[in-house]
Design a protein around this motif. Structure first.
Motif, PDB file in Angstrom:
ATOM      1  N   ASP A  87       0.699  -1.081  -0.160  1.00  0.00           N
ATOM      2  CA  ASP A  87      -0.099   0.088   0.001  1.00  0.00           C
ATOM      3  C   ASP A  87       0.841   1.338   0.028  1.00  0.00           C
ATOM      4  O   ASP A  87       1.845   1.333   0.819  1.00  0.00           O
ATOM      5  CB  ASP A  87      -0.835   0.047   1.089  1.00  0.00           C
ATOM      6  CG  ASP A  87      -1.948   1.059   1.224  1.00  0.00           C
ATOM      7  OD1 ASP A  87      -1.391   2.250   0.754  1.00  0.00           O
ATOM      8  OD2 ASP A  87      -3.060   1.018   1.705  1.00  0.00           O
ATOM      9  N   PRO A  88       0.756   2.173  -0.920  1.00  0.00           N
ATOM     10  CA  PRO A  88       1.556   3.251  -1.208  1.00  0.00           C
ATOM     11  C   PRO A  88       1.605   4.198   0.125  1.00  0.00           C
ATOM     12  O   PRO A  88       2.693   4.788   0.702  1.00  0.00           O
ATOM     13  CB  PRO A  88       0.847   4.054  -2.043  1.00  0.00           C
ATOM     14  CG  PRO A  88       0.314   3.249  -2.902  1.00  0.00           C
ATOM     15  CD  PRO A  88       0.002   2.170  -2.130  1.00  0.00           C
ATOM     16  N   SER A  89       0.580   4.170   1.055  1.00  0.00           N
ATOM     17  CA  SER A  89       0.727   4.922   2.231  1.00  0.00           C
ATOM     18  C   SER A  89       1.210   4.095   3.190  1.00  0.00           C
ATOM     19  O   SER A  89       1.536   4.917   4.288  1.00  0.00           O
ATOM     20  CB  SER A  89      -1.003   5.041   2.723  1.00  0.00           C
ATOM     21  OG  SER A  89      -1.556   3.905   3.164  1.00  0.00           O
ATOM     22  N   ARG A  90       1.750   3.123   3.098  1.00  0.00           N
ATOM     23  CA  ARG A  90       2.546   2.190   4.294  1.00  0.00           C
ATOM     24  C   ARG A  90       3.841   2.002   3.899  1.00  0.00           C
ATOM     25  O   ARG A  90       4.521   1.245   4.419  1.00  0.00           O
ATOM     26  CB  ARG A  90       1.941   0.995   4.512  1.00  0.00           C
ATOM     27  CG  ARG A  90       0.427   1.124   4.924  1.00  0.00           C
ATOM     28  CD  ARG A  90       0.274   1.977   6.169  1.00  0.00           C
ATOM     29  NE  ARG A  90      -1.216   2.060   6.526  1.00  0.00           N
ATOM     30  CZ  ARG A  90      -1.912   1.284   7.561  1.00  0.00           C
ATOM     31  NH1 ARG A  90      -1.097   0.540   8.081  1.00  0.00           N
ATOM     32  NH2 ARG A  90      -3.098   1.629   7.511  1.00  0.00           N
ATOM     33  N   ARG A  91       4.413   2.565   2.780  1.00  0.00           N
ATOM     34  CA  ARG A  91       5.829   2.191   2.117  1.00  0.00           C
ATOM     35  C   ARG A  91       6.748   3.194   2.899  1.00  0.00           C
ATOM     36  O   ARG A  91       6.485   3.949   3.694  1.00  0.00           O
ATOM     37  CB  ARG A  91       5.977   2.695   0.616  1.00  0.00           C
ATOM     38  CG  ARG A  91       5.093   1.899  -0.345  1.00  0.00           C
ATOM     39  CD  ARG A  91       5.234   2.282  -1.710  1.00  0.00           C
ATOM     40  NE  ARG A  91       4.500   1.412  -2.622  1.00  0.00           N
ATOM     41  CZ  ARG A  91       4.285   1.733  -3.780  1.00  0.00           C
ATOM     42  NH1 ARG A  91       4.916   2.611  -4.304  1.00  0.00           N
ATOM     43  NH2 ARG A  91       3.534   0.986  -4.699  1.00  0.00           N
ATOM     44  N   ARG A  92       8.009   2.548   2.856  1.00  0.00           N
ATOM     45  CA  ARG A  92       9.227   2.972   3.580  1.00  0.00           C
ATOM     46  C   ARG A  92       8.842   2.787   5.014  1.00  0.00           C
ATOM     47  O   ARG A  92       9.390   3.594   5.916  1.00  0.00           O
ATOM     48  CB  ARG A  92       9.466   4.548   3.344  1.00  0.00           C
ATOM     49  CG  ARG A  92       9.716   4.599   1.928  1.00  0.00           C
ATOM     50  CD  ARG A  92      10.209   6.229   1.546  1.00  0.00           C
ATOM     51  NE  ARG A  92      10.353   6.566   0.149  1.00  0.00           N
ATOM     52  CZ  ARG A  92      11.421   6.051  -0.513  1.00  0.00           C
ATOM     53  NH1 ARG A  92      12.572   5.900   0.212  1.00  0.00           N
ATOM     54  NH2 ARG A  92      11.558   6.265  -1.630  1.00  0.00           N
ATOM     55  N   GLN A  93       8.179   2.006   5.678  1.00  0.00           N
ATOM     56  CA  GLN A  93       7.892   1.517   6.993  1.00  0.00           C
ATOM     57  C   GLN A  93       8.443   0.118   7.395  1.00  0.00           C
ATOM     58  O   GLN A  93       7.859  -0.504   8.382  1.00  0.00           O
ATOM     59  CB  GLN A  93       6.480   1.632   7.388  1.00  0.00           C
ATOM     60  CG  GLN A  93       5.876   3.162   6.835  1.00  0.00           C
ATOM     61  CD  GLN A  93       4.315   3.359   7.419  1.00  0.00           C
ATOM     62  OE1 GLN A  93       4.100   2.504   8.227  1.00  0.00           O
ATOM     63  NE2 GLN A  93       3.777   4.399   6.983  1.00  0.00           N
ATOM     64  N   GLY A  94       9.102  -0.468   6.448  1.00  0.00           N
ATOM     65  CA  GLY A  94       9.599  -1.843   6.488  1.00  0.00           C
ATOM     66  C   GLY A  94       8.561  -2.816   6.313  1.00  0.00           C
ATOM     67  O   GLY A  94       8.733  -4.228   6.631  1.00  0.00           O
TER      68      GLY A  94
END
Length: 310
Positions: A87-94
């Motif tokens: 989900d693009p809103s949860r990227r760069r969160q591991g």
């Protein structure tokens, strides 16, 4: 990541998977949406084994990530193919890293498995993620399109016939044999059993053409035909009968009969290292549309890189 759950794929996840693809493709058009029917068909493909090696990431009761995965044997080498959709809103969160760790856990820690995946050349987020982990670009899949055939079928030797099969299932043994022989050296090779090929040939929209002599089938062309697109899935020629124009004759005969035009173009993927095939398709009128890069890394190297990346 707090409260992040990684679990196996469930049949009830289909609607959430469709929504995830919608969200991801809105950000990155190269990912593309998927329907519930297409997802169901994809999961049931022989190499996916019902999605037994697929994993999903769930947070706050919402499915936010997906790892598609299948382990294939390539002439004695084991390769785990995977695809991550986040989900693009949860990227760069591991989330992607957590899913990848779960895929690593599917193999023995010391196994000589390599990991392979694809990423579009114009997808900077995906490329950056893979290169940060040390994945190497080993080849590319070149997507080509054709809306008008521009070459004629070559003349064939006496006794050689190109024809559409009215009973594809009866030819599953020959098709599996030819596939396994023709593609054995490809980096994305996967061997197919006769039963697996029967399952593929039985799918809706499958069209099979063959080239044969008086005694045996020398090659085949398998297409997936939809109302607005003809997808040339595979052309395979017996290695002992290549360089005789059989592939060109097959492709021309199958595409001409299917009725390629601007309203119903033909598409295909070809490896960047297969210059002979790419040249043949260009002679037929195909033009390059996009590049998807194939990346690879050994499991042992990936384990080490992920330890560094933490």
């Amino acid at each position: 990541m707090p409260d992040l759950l990684i679990r196996s794929l469930r049949p009830g996840d289909t609607d959430a998977i469709v929504n995830l693809y919608d969200a991801a493709s809105a950000r990155d058009t190269n990912i593309g949406p998927i329907t519930a029917a297409q997802w169901t068909d994809f999961v049931q493909r022989p190499h996916n084994q019902g999605g037994q090696d697929f994993r999903v990431a769930v947070q706050d009761n919402q499915l936010i990530g997906l790892a598609e995965s299948s382990l294939r044997d390539q002439d004695g080498r084991q390769v785990r193919f995977f695809k991550l959709v986040i989900d693009p809103s949860r990227r760069r969160q591991g989330v992607g890293t957590a899913l990848l760790k779960e895929l690593l856990a599917l193999n023995a820690p010391d196994s000589a498995v390599s990991f392979q995946t694809l990423a579009a050349s114009d997808w900077p987020d995906g490329l950056a993620f893979l290169e940060r982990l040390g994945f190497l670009h080993i080849e590319s899949e070149i997507t080509m399109r054709c809306s008008s055939l521009s070459a004629q079928a070559p003349a064939l030797s006496d006794g050689i016939v190109v024809e559409r099969s009215a009973t594809p299932l009866y030819l599953a043994t020959d098709v599996a044999r030819l596939h396994n022989a023709a593609f054995a050296s490809d980096v994305a090779f996967r061997s197919y059993s006769v039963a697996e090929m029967e399952q593929i040939l039985a799918e809706k929209g499958q069209v099979l053409w063959v080239v044969r002599d008086r005694y045996r089938i020398l090659g085949y062309c398998r297409m997936e035909c939809e109302p607005g697109l003809i997808w040339l899935e595979q052309i395979a020629i017996d290695p002992n009968h290549q360089s005789r124009g059989l592939g060109m004759a097959l492709a021309y005969g199958a595409l001409q009969a299917a009725g390629v035009d601007r309203g119903r173009p033909a598409g295909l993927n070809v490896s960047s290292v297969n210059g002979t095939a790419r040249s043949m398709y260009q002679k037929l009128g195909f033009a390059i549309r996009r590049e998807v890069r194939r990346y690879s890394l050994s499991q042992l190297d990936l384990i080490g890189r992920m330890a560094i990346a933490r």
